[in-house]
Design a protein around this motif. Structure first.
Motif, PDB file in Angstrom:
ATOM      1  N   VAL A 167       0.752  11.904  16.982  1.00 48.49           N
ATOM      2  CA  VAL A 167       0.106  10.662  17.421  1.00 48.49           C
ATOM      3  C   VAL A 167       0.735   9.502  16.652  1.00 48.49           C
ATOM      4  N   PHE A 214       7.854   4.607  12.683  1.00 46.63           N
ATOM      5  CA  PHE A 214       8.874   5.334  11.914  1.00 46.63           C
ATOM      6  C   PHE A 214       8.450   6.779  11.666  1.00 46.63           C
ATOM      7  N   SER A 215       7.151   6.983  11.351  1.00 44.69           N
ATOM      8  CA  SER A 215       6.700   8.350  11.033  1.00 44.69           C
ATOM      9  C   SER A 215       6.840   9.256  12.241  1.00 44.69           C
ATOM     10  N   LEU A 242       2.248  10.739  21.284  1.00 46.18           N
ATOM     11  CA  LEU A 242       1.361   9.841  22.032  1.00 46.18           C
ATOM     12  C   LEU A 242       1.229   8.520  21.286  1.00 46.18           C
ATOM     13  N   ARG A 295      -0.597   4.480  21.614  1.00 48.82           N
ATOM     14  CA  ARG A 295      -1.465   3.594  22.404  1.00 48.82           C
ATOM     15  C   ARG A 295      -0.719   2.367  22.923  1.00 48.82           C
ATOM     16  N   GLY A 297       7.797   1.774  18.109  1.00 48.92           N
ATOM     17  CA  GLY A 297       8.052   0.770  17.067  1.00 48.92           C
ATOM     18  C   GLY A 297       6.932   0.553  16.073  1.00 48.92           C
ATOM     19  N   GLY A 298       5.688   0.832  16.472  1.00 49.72           N
ATOM     20  CA  GLY A 298       4.566   0.696  15.531  1.00 49.72           C
ATOM     21  C   GLY A 298       4.500  -0.696  14.919  1.00 49.72           C
ATOM     22  N   THR A 299       4.515  -0.722  13.600  1.00 49.09           N
ATOM     23  CA  THR A 299       4.473  -1.984  12.841  1.00 49.09           C
ATOM     24  C   THR A 299       5.430  -3.028  13.403  1.00 49.09           C
ATOM     25  N   ALA A 357      -3.732   5.931  24.104  1.00 51.74           N
ATOM     26  CA  ALA A 357      -4.574   5.753  22.916  1.00 51.74           C
ATOM     27  C   ALA A 357      -5.397   7.023  22.745  1.00 51.74           C
ATOM     28  N   ALA A 369       0.223  10.305  12.881  1.00 48.43           N
ATOM     29  CA  ALA A 369       1.171   9.346  12.303  1.00 48.43           C
ATOM     30  C   ALA A 369       0.841   7.929  12.770  1.00 48.43           C
ATOM     31  N   SER A 406      -1.980  -0.338  10.596  1.00 50.00           N
ATOM     32  CA  SER A 406      -1.905  -0.606  12.035  1.00 50.00           C
ATOM     33  C   SER A 406      -3.207  -1.136  12.626  1.00 50.00           C
ATOM     34  N   GLU A 407      -4.235  -1.295  11.768  1.00 50.58           N
ATOM     35  CA  GLU A 407      -5.513  -1.823  12.280  1.00 50.58           C
ATOM     36  C   GLU A 407      -5.786  -3.193  11.657  1.00 50.58           C
ATOM     37  N   PHE A 462      -4.844  -5.967   7.117  1.00 47.66           N
ATOM     38  CA  PHE A 462      -5.131  -4.708   7.812  1.00 47.66           C
ATOM     39  C   PHE A 462      -6.163  -3.890   7.041  1.00 47.66           C
ATOM     40  N   ILE A 498       7.882   8.427   4.073  1.00 47.21           N
ATOM     41  CA  ILE A 498       7.797   9.035   5.407  1.00 47.21           C
ATOM     42  C   ILE A 498       8.717  10.254   5.472  1.00 47.21           C
TER      43      ILE A 498
HETATM   44  C1  LIG Z   1       3.719  -6.985   8.555  1.00 45.71           C
HETATM   45  C2  LIG Z   1       4.130  -5.732   7.853  1.00 45.71           C
HETATM   46  C3  LIG Z   1       5.193  -5.753   6.973  1.00 45.71           C
HETATM   47  C4  LIG Z   1       5.577  -4.585   6.318  1.00 45.71           C
HETATM   48  N1  LIG Z   1       6.620  -4.660   5.445  1.00 45.71           N
HETATM   49  C5  LIG Z   1       7.020  -3.538   4.816  1.00 45.71           C
HETATM   50  C6  LIG Z   1       8.084  -3.587   3.889  1.00 45.71           C
HETATM   51  O1  LIG Z   1       8.629  -4.647   3.587  1.00 45.71           O
HETATM   52  N2  LIG Z   1       8.488  -2.444   3.308  1.00 45.71           N
HETATM   53  C7  LIG Z   1       7.886  -1.243   3.571  1.00 45.71           C
HETATM   54  O2  LIG Z   1       8.298  -0.211   3.022  1.00 45.71           O
HETATM   55  N3  LIG Z   1       6.859  -1.177   4.437  1.00 45.71           N
HETATM   56  C8  LIG Z   1       6.408  -2.284   5.053  1.00 45.71           C
HETATM   57  N4  LIG Z   1       5.338  -2.231   5.897  1.00 45.71           N
HETATM   58  C9  LIG Z   1       4.658  -0.949   6.085  1.00 45.71           C
HETATM   59  C10 LIG Z   1       5.075  -0.297   7.407  1.00 45.71           C
HETATM   60  O3  LIG Z   1       3.904  -0.112   8.118  1.00 45.71           O
HETATM   61  C11 LIG Z   1       5.795   1.010   7.134  1.00 45.71           C
HETATM   62  O4  LIG Z   1       6.997   0.719   6.443  1.00 45.71           O
HETATM   63  C12 LIG Z   1       6.164   1.808   8.386  1.00 45.71           C
HETATM   64  O5  LIG Z   1       6.616   0.988   9.430  1.00 45.71           O
HETATM   65  C13 LIG Z   1       4.995   2.665   8.836  1.00 45.71           C
HETATM   66  O6  LIG Z   1       5.387   3.454   9.913  1.00 45.71           O
HETATM   67  P1  LIG Z   1       4.345   4.440  10.598  1.00 45.71           P
HETATM   68  O7  LIG Z   1       5.061   5.086  11.717  1.00 45.71           O
HETATM   69  O8  LIG Z   1       3.756   5.326   9.559  1.00 45.71           O
HETATM   70  O9  LIG Z   1       3.159   3.524  11.119  1.00 45.71           O
HETATM   71  P2  LIG Z   1       3.181   2.381  12.225  1.00 45.71           P
HETATM   72  O10 LIG Z   1       4.478   1.703  12.269  1.00 45.71           O
HETATM   73  O11 LIG Z   1       1.961   1.562  11.985  1.00 45.71           O
HETATM   74  O12 LIG Z   1       3.015   3.172  13.600  1.00 45.71           O
HETATM   75  C14 LIG Z   1       1.800   3.767  13.948  1.00 45.71           C
HETATM   76  C15 LIG Z   1       1.728   3.925  15.446  1.00 45.71           C
HETATM   77  O13 LIG Z   1       0.526   4.639  15.778  1.00 45.71           O
HETATM   78  C16 LIG Z   1      -0.033   4.083  16.943  1.00 45.71           C
HETATM   79  N5  LIG Z   1      -1.460   4.384  16.974  1.00 45.71           N
HETATM   80  C17 LIG Z   1      -2.417   3.976  16.103  1.00 45.71           C
HETATM   81  N6  LIG Z   1      -3.610   4.471  16.462  1.00 45.71           N
HETATM   82  C18 LIG Z   1      -3.415   5.199  17.585  1.00 45.71           C
HETATM   83  C19 LIG Z   1      -4.262   5.956  18.434  1.00 45.71           C
HETATM   84  N7  LIG Z   1      -5.574   6.077  18.196  1.00 45.71           N
HETATM   85  N8  LIG Z   1      -3.724   6.566  19.510  1.00 45.71           N
HETATM   86  C20 LIG Z   1      -2.405   6.486  19.785  1.00 45.71           C
HETATM   87  N9  LIG Z   1      -1.547   5.768  18.999  1.00 45.71           N
HETATM   88  C21 LIG Z   1      -2.050   5.143  17.915  1.00 45.71           C
HETATM   89  C22 LIG Z   1       0.258   2.606  16.839  1.00 45.71           C
HETATM   90  O14 LIG Z   1       0.257   2.005  18.122  1.00 45.71           O
HETATM   91  C23 LIG Z   1       1.650   2.609  16.201  1.00 45.71           C
HETATM   92  O15 LIG Z   1       2.660   2.562  17.174  1.00 45.71           O
HETATM   93  C24 LIG Z   1       4.898  -3.375   6.545  1.00 45.71           C
HETATM   94  C25 LIG Z   1       3.805  -3.364   7.403  1.00 45.71           C
HETATM   95  C26 LIG Z   1       3.413  -4.525   8.037  1.00 45.71           C
HETATM   96  C27 LIG Z   1       2.217  -4.479   8.951  1.00 45.71           C
END
Ligand SMILES: Cc1cc2nc3c(=O)[nH]c(=O)nc-3n(C[C@H](O)[C@H](O)[C@H](O)COP(=O)(O)OP(=O)(O)OC[C@H]3O[C@@H](n4cnc5c(N)ncnc54)[C@H](O)[C@@H]3O)c2cc1C
Length: 487
Positions: A10, A14-15, A34, A36, A41-43, A103, A133, A138-139, A338, A399
């Motif tokens: 989920v 990046f994760s 999956l 939402r 791309g997430g963040t 979602a 993941a 993300s909230e 967040f 990650i």
């Molecule tokens: C503005 C900002 C700046 C940042 N800057 C840095 C930085 O400089 N250096 C650094 O190391 N990190 C930084 N981060 C942290 C960043 O979040 C992580 O580096 C990384 O991008 C996290 O990846 P992730 O895949 O774990 O999460 P995310 O990128 O948040 O992806 C999570 C995904 O899960 C999806 N999702 C959530 N809930 C649900 C659901 N119920 N059902 C289905 N899908 C769902 C979301 O839509 C999203 O696509 C920053 C974060 C933010 C918000």
């Protein structure tokens, strides 16, 4: 409709993307990711506000298994990171596994079939393994300000930037002075009529020193990837050496960071009164340290006013500060961050005996083993779960550590007869006792500030408080002895 898979992931940030690439490398093709959102791309899909960029240099903010020699600047912008992520999806052939507009409402462990049942977009996805993941940030949160619902102007959060809304000539209120606001305020200040920046606590800011990467350097990276690896290692080592600012006795480092930040402020803000307002009264690092070269200059513009008073409430056309002054505005931009310390995703996950993760965490505190597994939740792996976020280095490193760990667990689970794995409560407890002991005397606990790192009890549930290579060591291999294994 019901779909059966070996693995459901989920989240397509990046994760999720990195995990999907590893699943394919392991020969596991029976999985879906999956998300939402309507794209990957997430963040870096959600945060498209003007000026959005990463605080970790480009060479390090990427997968170690997918170097990018083409970064155009020393710090990557949101757009460039997003492009890089698309490129990874193509490079590792994970596109066909991605399901957008999915979602996840609920993921429930079904004891009888030893499967997770994941409900999303009207479908049931059944899987032996659930990899959660959804990201640490993300909230978006918006405090419940009295009167906000009656405010007649425009309101949006920085993570949901309204690109179609023209800020030209508008009176703008920005709420908050955290990482996002520090990036977008300098971008919008020149076009708005007037900008009130409501500050609760000033951040510590050090110079960013972003610069373009020359064509020659890019060509060299392309020809000799080892050069980029050396650069990664150098950046990693510099960031890692900053750990002492946050935990332990790095007094010299702490003094150096404080001096760098105060010199930066003094150089950029000659006005003594404004400088006083912008000088933090807590330890550097207690809140997230920020990097910027254009934030302070933006605050000295004649059309920008730092309101050294948190927002108290809203009327139909005004924002009212705790200083009692009502200021008329057309638009309110929430730079309010967040929800991380008590992650809302826990609402969606139901483990053995119908226990909801959010209820469990409400009662016992937010915790997991190695930021990933939770007793009572078999075959569930969180990515960047509790205490796996960083204040001092690249999140991609963490990650990748989780990717290694989960891959190692899946390799174990491929043994014939292994049905479920569930972390032993004693292992989880011992680990969290160690974590909290280590956090006791950290700057996040004793630095004299509140922050998004802490839950409502003041417990740090977000940060890994040690060297990242120790996290890498912890997660290098899945140890079945730490788990109850059902055959
Ligand atoms: C503005 C900002 C700046 C940042 N800057 C840095 C930085 O400089 N250096 C650094 O190391 N990190 C930084 N981060 C942290 C960043 O979040 C992580 O580096 C990384 O991008 C996290 O990846 P992730 O895949 O774990 O999460 P995310 O990128 O948040 O992806 C999570 C995904 O899960 C999806 N999702 C959530 N809930 C649900 C659901 N119920 N059902 C289905 N899908 C769902 C979301 O839509 C999203 O696509 C920053 C974060 C933010 C918000």
């Amino acid at each position: 409709m019901t779909h059966d898979h070996e693995v459901v992931v989920v989240g397509a940030g990046f994760s999720g993307i990195g995990m999907a690439a590893r699943l394919r490398e392991m020969g596991i093709e029976d999985f879906v990711v999956l998300d939402r959102g309507n794209d990957l791309g997430g963040t870096w899909r959600d945060n498209s506000y003007p000026g959005c960029c990463c605080d970790v240099p480009s060479n390090l903010y990427s997968f170690s298994f997918a170097l990018n020699p083409d970064w155009s600047r020393s710090f990557p912008s949101q757009g460039e990171i997003w492009d890089y992520m698309r490129d990874c999806v193509d490079r590792f052939g994970v596109g066909e596994h991605l399901r957008y507009d999915h979602a996840v409402d609920e993921a429930r462990w079904d004891e009888a079939s030893e499967r997770w049942v994941v409900q999303a977009a009207g479908h049931d996805y059944r899987a032996r393994v659930l990899i959660w993941a959804t990201g640490p940030l993300s909230e978006p949160t918006v405090p419940e300000f009295p009167g906000l619902s009656g405010f007649r102007g425009k309101v949006f959060h920085s993570a949901h930037w309204e690109h179609g809304y023209d800020l030209k000539g508008k009176r703008v209120c920005v709420v908050g002075t955290g990482a996002s606001a520090v990036q977008f305020v300098p971008q919008i200040a020149p076009e708005v009529e007037y900008l009130y920046l409501h500050q609760r606590t000033p951040p510590w800011i050090v110079p960013r020193r972003d610069r373009p990467v020359s064509g020659l350097r890019r060509a060299l990276y392309r020809k000799v990837p080892a050069l980029q690896r050396v650069s990664r290692l150098r950046i990693y080592a510099i960031f890692e050496s900053l750990l002492g600012v946050f935990v332990g006795r790095g007094e010299r480092r702490k003094a150096a960071v404080r001096k760098t930040a105060l010199d930066h402020l003094a150089k950029q803000v000659p006005d003594e009164a404004l400088r006083r307002v912008l000088t933090p009264d807590y330890e550097p690092g207690c809140k997230r340290m920020l990097l910027s070269d254009d934030y302070y200059p933006a605050l000295m513009r004649p059309n920008v006013e730092v309101v050294d008073s948190p927002v108290a409430s809203f009327t139909a056309h005004e924002v009212v500060g705790q200083d009692g002054i009502a200021r008329p505005v057309d638009v309110v931009i929430m730079g309010t961050g967040f929800e991380a310390a008590e992650p809302p995703y826990a609402e969606h996950i139901v483990g053995r005996e119908g226990v909801r993760l959010s209820e469990l965490w409400k009662a016992n505190g937010v915790e997991a083993y190695a930021g990933s597994t939770v007793a009572g939740f078999p075959n569930l792996f969180l990515m960047i779960g509790p205490n796996a976020t960083l204040a001092h280095n690249s999140m991609i490193y963490m990650i990748e550590s989780h990717i290694n760990y989960i891959a190692s667990a899946l390799a174990f689970m491929a043994h014939p007869g292994v049905h479920t794995v569930e972390v032993r409560p004693s292992v989880q407890q011992r680990y969290n006792a160690w974590l909290q002991k280590r956090l006791e005397h950290s700057v996040w606990t004793e630095g004299g500030c509140g922050s998004w790192y802490l839950d409502h009890r003041g417990r740090n549930t977000t940060l890994w408080p040690d060297h990242t290579w120790k996290f890498r060591r912890l997660t290098r291999r899945f140890h079945p002895g730490e788990y109850t294994v059902r055959a």
